[in-house]
Design an enzyme around this catalytic site. Structure first.
Site, short mmCIF file in Angstrom:
data_model
loop_
_atom_site.label_atom_id
_atom_site.label_comp_id
_atom_site.label_asym_id
_atom_site.label_seq_id
_atom_site.Cartn_x
_atom_site.Cartn_y
_atom_site.Cartn_z
CD GLU A 3 10.81 3.96 -13.14
OE1 GLU A 3 9.74 3.53 -12.72
OE2 GLU A 3 11.91 3.42 -12.87
CG ASP B 136 8.70 1.57 -15.65
OD1 ASP B 136 7.74 2.34 -15.78
OD2 ASP B 136 9.26 1.36 -14.55
CB VAL C 15 4.36 3.64 -5.36
CG1 VAL C 15 4.29 4.51 -6.61
CG2 VAL C 15 5.57 4.04 -4.51
CD GLN C 16 0.90 2.16 -9.96
OE1 GLN C 16 -0.30 1.94 -10.01
NE2 GLN C 16 1.48 3.09 -10.71
CG HIS D 104 8.30 -2.49 -12.52
ND1 HIS D 104 8.62 -2.12 -13.81
CD2 HIS D 104 9.39 -2.21 -11.77
CE1 HIS D 104 9.85 -1.63 -13.82
NE2 HIS D 104 10.34 -1.69 -12.61
CE1 TYR E 273 -4.42 0.84 -0.03
CE2 TYR E 273 -3.67 2.61 1.42
CZ TYR E 273 -4.64 2.06 0.60
OH TYR E 273 -5.83 2.72 0.40
CG ASP F 181 11.10 -3.25 -8.65
OD1 ASP F 181 10.05 -3.86 -8.94
OD2 ASP F 181 11.52 -2.27 -9.29
#
Length: 348
Positions: free
Chosen positions: A212, A208, A40-41, A124, A38, A100
């Site tokens: 970034e 990605d 970033v995404q 991702h 819970y 990650d």
């Protein structure tokens, strides 16, 4: 599927008209979507799914700011909010939305809760693409799928609340059930995507990581800072340098070329600005393309991934990160930005 023609390159996309929300609900009516993480995404995707009528629970480490944030957002401990392992055990679709580094750490615990027929969902491609480095190797009897919104979780949620959608890519790495495609698209619609375009896990993570580090964050900060420094070194005030470098770009020009394109922007500015932009476009392209080529090679060979893994796994990483972010936050350019933003008409 709809088709987009980009000068002879045809790309198939899926729109909300072709795959409406009602169909998505029907596809997932018997599923329990466990959103793991819970940060970033997680919030944007979980809240959008919940508001769209799906059966959603959240898995997060107990205690701490993100656990409390989940409670503040209406997730109820013991009902819709659980420890990570319990949420994974309850879910039929596991949305693995930890960072990650955290995915690598938690994977051994999460993997044992994956049951035949479950779906393992990513936003991702990092963990799967670099599985030799991350150790994230899913069992053969689960679907492995991806929806990657092209923006932050905050943007995804904000646009959802405005009645808009954020475009997303989708990919299927493993179809164990024969239902992976419908599950994937239904989830993409459920989280609030505008349209969905196909990719694979490798292409997603390569683009990605390049984005970034490039025009989305790394390159843009480098370019902005370089121009700001040149203006300041030549006697311009912080306010003038910031307005010419950042404020005009973000508040005036970006909304216009986002809506109409850079070609329209070039055609609809003063002749002086137009001539200068056309003349200087090529030198900037020629100066930066070798940097982008080097960046892409570093991503493709795995060096960028390994740097991230090595750095993020250090015990004092958060402390070092905060020092770097503090230096950025307290730099003159962004202190000037803080002052200028307060003077915007909507803030007065």
């Amino acid at each position: 599927m709809a088709e987009l023609n980009f000068g002879g390159v045809v790309e198939k996309v899926i729109t909300r008209e072709e795959f409406p929300l009602e169909k998505a609900r029907e596809v997932l009516k018997n599923e329990t979507i466990a959103v793991i993480g819970y940060g970033v995404q997680g919030p944007g995707q979980a809240l959008n799914l919940r508001d769209n009528g799906f059966n959603v629970i959240v898995g997060q480490r107990k205690g701490g700011k993100t656990w409390e944030k989940a409670i503040a957002d209406g997730w109820v401990p013991g009902e819709t909010l659980f420890d990570i392992e319990e949420a994974a055990e309850r879910g039929t679709i596991i949305q693995y939305l930890l960072s990650d580094a955290a995915q690598i750490e938690v994977w051994p615990k999460l993997k044992k809760h994956l049951k035949p027929g479950n779906a393992l969902y990513f936003s991702h491609g990092f963990g799967i693409t670099y599985k030799e480095r991350t150790g994230i190797v899913p069992p053969n009897d689960v679907d492995v799928i991806l929806i990657a919104p092209k923006g932050s979780g905050t943007s995804l949620r904000r646009m959802f609340l405005e009645g808009r959608g954020l475009n997303s890519s989708y990919a299927i790495f493993q179809d164990a059930t024969g239902k992976a495609f419908d599950r994937t698209i239904a989830l993409g619609i459920g989280v609030g995507s505008g349209y969905l375009f196909e990719t694979d896990f490798k292409r997603e993570v390569y683009s990605d990581l390049t984005g970034e580090r490039g025009t989305l964050m790394g390159a843009i900060q480098g370019l902005l800072l370089a121009q700001y420094e040149v203006l300041r070194e030549n006697g311009h005030t912080p306010s003038e340098a910031f307005n010419e470098t950042v404020e005009e770009l973000t508040q005036s020009l970006m909304p216009l070329f986002a809506e109409k394109g850079m070609d329209w922007m070039y055609a609809n500015c003063s002749t002086t600005a137009q001539r200068g932009a056309l003349d200087w476009m090529t030198p900037f392209h020629d100066a930066t393309k070798p940097v982008f080529e080097k960046l892409y090679k570093e991503v493709a060979c795995g060096n960028e991934a390994q740097r991230s893994i090595d750095t993020n796994s250090q015990p004092d990483y958060r402390e070092k990160l905060e020092k770097e972010l503090k230096a950025l936050r307290e730099s003159e350019m962004w202190r000037a930005g803080e002052t200028v933003r307060k003077l915007r008409p909507e803030n007065n």
